[in-house]
Design an enzyme around this catalytic site. Structure first.
Site, PDB file in Angstrom:
ATOM      1  N   ASP A  80       0.916  -1.047  -0.030  1.00  0.00           N
ATOM      2  CA  ASP A  80       0.003  -0.004  -0.006  1.00  0.00           C
ATOM      3  C   ASP A  80       0.872   1.166  -0.029  1.00  0.00           C
ATOM      4  O   ASP A  80       2.027   1.523   0.444  1.00  0.00           O
ATOM      5  CB  ASP A  80      -0.816  -0.171   1.301  1.00  0.00           C
ATOM      6  CG  ASP A  80      -0.308  -0.306   2.610  1.00  0.00           C
ATOM      7  OD1 ASP A  80       0.750  -0.955   2.454  1.00  0.00           O
ATOM      8  OD2 ASP A  80      -0.919   0.213   3.422  1.00  0.00           O
ATOM      9  N   GLU A 138      -0.732  -2.175   5.056  1.00  0.00           N
ATOM     10  CA  GLU A 138       0.113  -2.153   6.239  1.00  0.00           C
ATOM     11  C   GLU A 138      -0.088  -0.784   7.166  1.00  0.00           C
ATOM     12  O   GLU A 138       0.105  -0.946   8.029  1.00  0.00           O
ATOM     13  CB  GLU A 138       1.355  -2.321   5.672  1.00  0.00           C
ATOM     14  CG  GLU A 138       2.452  -2.737   6.981  1.00  0.00           C
ATOM     15  CD  GLU A 138       2.945  -1.505   7.667  1.00  0.00           C
ATOM     16  OE1 GLU A 138       3.050  -1.603   8.857  1.00  0.00           O
ATOM     17  OE2 GLU A 138       3.068  -0.537   6.848  1.00  0.00           O
TER      18      GLU A 138
END
Ligand code: NI
Length: 392
Positions: A80, A138
């Site tokens: 991400d 995350e």
């Protein structure tokens, strides 16, 4: 086998850089990694690796099976990006306004794709299996790791390794440590309610700005007077919002902050002390409050035997002088959830140097791209070492 690793990493390097730059130009925020996830699946399929999709959201897993008995080692990368406007003047800068890979997760994913290709090519030599875990989300709790674990990502896994590219460390070096390496993170929102009124007539009010100011000061004593001084901890009040005029005493104050610790006792104690200080400070002034305590990621605690393996792998691939003992550090990582379930090790792979001088989450953040190859090498060597043993 081990010399082959170094040579094949050199062959794969241009492809890994191209993958990383593609993701860097097309970043996606946490929980929205739809295209990144498809990109990963396309690359795996082009290598002849079958992928499972939709694992814990946009997570992808795949198993490289040798067909020979042995343990299963998992390698994990996160994927991400962050809500930051890319400020770099490079041709691979983000094309998405306000979204940027400012933490190096694009490099993690590119490195794991490289590892997939390399390990798949030598799978007939492995004694056991390698499971690839491409994890979304995350950066934002509750995070992709716990969701992927719930969906079975760790089923049958005997050990797990993961990396973070790290610009505070020079490229060419890596750092890890046995035991606690990264902190737990809990966040809190406090809303104080009082009685607003005229700035010239404070005796008729309950001044929430004053309560907030006392709280911001009193909360400093959680670390300085309650936590054991030999156990690290942080309580940061990062926001205090109240009032916006010259002569109006505000009736609300909002505080936000974060709590970082390395062990469960300090973590619980910090929470208890915050609650006590909040209730008593508000009682002192006759204010009401509401506390929202958001329990986040646990600390990253590396298992000694697996850490020893990763250190051995890194020495073998990068040279003994490249491997350092990591200092414990206060940022958090949801890799911690995997380590709560199976033995493993998380390590920092140095990605700093010319052109990569900025800290993580900075608009000018970039990595030394050779670090992607180094991360891949250490992950592959650790996995092979776990399955086949290291050379004497
Ligand atoms: Ni990160």
């Amino acid at each position: 086998m081990w010399e082959e690793l170094l040579a094949k990493t050199d062959d794969l390097y241009p492809e890994m850089v191209a993958w990383r730059r593609h993701m860097h130009q097309n970043p996606e925020l946490s929980y929205q990694e739809k295209e990144t996830s498809s990109f990963i699946v396309r690359q795996l399929e082009s290598m002849g690796i079958h992928a499972q999709t939709g694992v814990g959201g946009y997570g992808v897993t795949a198993t490289i099976a040798s067909g020979r008995p042995g343990p299963t080692v998992a390698l994990r990368a996160d994927m991400d990006a962050l809500p930051i406007q890319d400020g770099k003047a490079v041709d691979y800068a983000s094309r998405v306004p306000g979204v940027m890979h400012a933490c190096g997760h694009d490099g993690h994913t590119a490195g794991l794709l490289g590892a997939a290709k390399l390990l798949n090519g030598m799978r007939s030599e492995l004694n056991g299996n390698v499971k690839l875990i491409f994890q979304p989300a995350e950066e934002v709790a509750p995070g992709g790791a716990s969701a992927m674990i719930r969906d079975g990502a760790l089923d049958g896994v005997d050990a797990i390794y993961g990396v973070h590219l790290w610009t505070p460390l020079a490229a060419g070096t890596v750092a890890t440590r046995a035991g606690a390496m990264m902190a737990s993170v809990d966040d809190f929102d406090i809303e104080i309610r009082g009685k607003g009124g005229h700035g010239g007539m404070p005796h008729e009010t309950v001044d929430t700005l004053l309560v907030g100011a006392h709280l911001a000061v009193n909360l400093q004593t959680v670390v300085s007077r309650s936590l054991n001084p030999v156990k690290p901890g942080v309580v940061t009040v990062a926001a205090l919002q109240s009032g916006n005029s010259y002569n109006v005493i505000p009736d609300t104050a909002l505080l936000k902050g974060t709590v970082r610790t390395f062990d469960p006792d300090s973590r619980a104690l910090a929470r208890r002390r915050i609650e006590d200080i909040l209730s008593h400070t508000c009682a002192m002034f006759g204010a009401e409050y509401r506390l929202t305590y958001k329990v986040g990621y646990p600390p990253v605690v590396n298992h000694p035997a697996e850490t020893e393996r990763v250190v051995q792998a890194a020495r073998l691939m990068l040279g003994a002088e490249a491997v350092k003992e990591a200092e414990p550090t206060m940022p958090a990582e949801d890799f911690s959830y995997y380590l709560e379930k199976v033995p493993g090790c998380f390590l920092f792979v140095g990605a700093g140097g010319a052109g990569a001088e900025y800290p993580h989450h900075h608009p000018l953040f970039d990595i030394r791209e050779e670090a992607i190859g180094q991360a891949m090498l250490v992950l592959c060597a650790a996995a092979i070492g776990r399955l086949n043993g290291f050379p004497d």
